[in-house]
Design an enzyme around this catalytic site. Structure first.
Site, mmCIF file in Angstrom:
data_model
loop_
_atom_site.group_PDB
_atom_site.id
_atom_site.type_symbol
_atom_site.label_atom_id
_atom_site.label_comp_id
_atom_site.label_asym_id
_atom_site.label_seq_id
_atom_site.Cartn_x
_atom_site.Cartn_y
_atom_site.Cartn_z
ATOM 1 C CG HIS A 1 -7.913 -0.579 2.507
ATOM 2 N ND1 HIS A 1 -8.530 -1.404 3.429
ATOM 3 C CD2 HIS A 1 -6.819 -1.247 2.094
ATOM 4 C CE1 HIS A 1 -7.829 -2.515 3.570
ATOM 5 N NE2 HIS A 1 -6.780 -2.446 2.765
ATOM 6 C CG HIS B 1 -2.063 -0.992 1.116
ATOM 7 N ND1 HIS B 1 -2.582 -1.458 -0.075
ATOM 8 C CD2 HIS B 1 -2.765 -1.626 2.098
ATOM 9 C CE1 HIS B 1 -3.562 -2.323 0.180
ATOM 10 N NE2 HIS B 1 -3.683 -2.443 1.477
ATOM 11 C CD GLU C 1 -8.527 -3.459 -0.283
ATOM 12 O OE1 GLU C 1 -7.387 -3.016 -0.503
ATOM 13 O OE2 GLU C 1 -8.745 -4.463 0.427
#
Length: 341
Positions: free
Chosen positions: A174, A98, A307
């Site tokens: 997210h 991420h 996501e």
């Protein structure tokens, strides 16, 4: 005096009279999203905290934020592009996750526009990612706009333009959803349909192997609506997999149907539409005793993440759709969240 507020983490509101959304400039994080059930009763259907402090202190396992510059895992935090080798922070050993140690979710974004209520309330955030930030090449200008496009629909438009170098870009939103209400327990009785007949299977560190496998006849098959908990015991600690979204047989605003999430008790339904090739289906497997809004305690499977994204580790998999955006070109990622009851 100069206005310091733009450098302070805070929470902004969007309200069209039917749904209410609260979003922070810290990580462009959705902290609260309230929609009605079949009886018109509002409930907050996202996991999160009452104030910005726990987010800033790092207590949120990516609750509600936009992650980047590249969402999901990059194997061993390494890739090469245009003949140059790049190394990224290993913040989820042995991989980079991420965007690294301080990805887009841990930055204060600038508010470039905000209309709180009335017709089509919106908020636009901007962020400038410097060349070399978290190991990535080139500077990138990023914008994210959340708009309440109808009484129970929210649209998110994410755009990014590399200024001077080609670079991988793959943003993801997210949010952890629980349509019965954020404080209602786990999501195993939610039903989901995913418009993805293939997944990208993963190794022991949740990195795709490069294969693309059909879900038919496996616990990963949600091509027809099914309880999330029905076969979850057969996939280790839970789902955390990228689905290859099918080419649409129907579109909405040029977007393809990614998923339909529903909760019987409240009758709330979320239909998700997008324009990107993949979607990580994640069942909150690592959430463990997080104390959230109103002192609700979030345990394992307290929420589900949908996501939409480029494929994980695509920068190292030549058979996956490319996530490289050339200098001066524009990355565009749209999500449409359509609620009903």
């Amino acid at each position: 005096m100069a206005d310091q507020s733009k450098n302070t983490p805070q929470i902004f509101e969007l309200n069209n009279g039917t749904m209410q959304v609260k979003i922070s400039n810290y990580g462009t994080t959705i902290t609260s999203l309230s929609v009605p059930d079949k009886n018109g009763k509002l409930a907050d259907v996202v996991l999160g905290f009452d104030s910005v402090d726990p987010y800033v202190k790092g207590l949120a396992p990516y609750f509600g934020c936009i992650v980047g510059r590249v969402a999901n895992r990059i194997k061993e935090g390494k890739f090469s592009l245009n003949g140059v080798n790049y190394t990224l922070p290993i913040n989820k050993p042995p991989n980079s996750l991420h965007g690294g140690n301080k990805g887009f979710d841990k930055k204060i974004w600038e508010v470039a526009g905000h209309k709180k209520d009335g017709e089509k309330p919106f908020i636009t955030f901007k962020y400038h990612s410097a060349d070399g930030e978290e190991g990535y090449p080139g500077a990138v200008s990023v914008t994210a706009t959340y708009t309440l496009t109808s009484v129970t629909t929210m649209r998110l438009d994410m755009e990014a333009v590399p200024e001077n170098k080609d670079t991988p870009i793959s943003l993801a939103q997210h949010t952890y959803w629980n349509l019965a209400g954020h404080d209602s327990g786990n999501i195993l009785d939610h039903k989901i349909q995913i418009w993805g007949s293939h997944i990208t299977p993963v190794d022991e560190y949740t990195v795709p192997t490069g294969e693309i496998l059909p879900v038919k006849g496996t616990p990963f098959d949600f091509t027809e609506e099914k309880r999330i908990g029905e076969s979850i015991g057969e996939v280790g600690i839970g789902y955390d997999h990228n689905y290859v979204l099918d080419c649409p047989d129907h579109e909405k605003e040029g977007l393809k149907h990614a998923a339909k999430l529903s909760n019987g008790a409240s009758s709330r339904v979320l239909n998700l539409w997008t324009n990107v090739p993949g979607m990580q289906f994640y069942t909150g497997n690592y959430v463990n005793g997080v104390v959230g809004k109103g002192n609700a305690v979030y345990g394992k499977h307290a929420g589900v993440c949908l996501e939409t994204q480029g494929f994980p580790n695509a920068i190292n998999q030549s058979n996956f759709p490319s996530v490289v955006v050339k200098a001066g070109e524009k990355y565009q990622h749209t999500m449409l969240f359509e609620f009903s009851a």
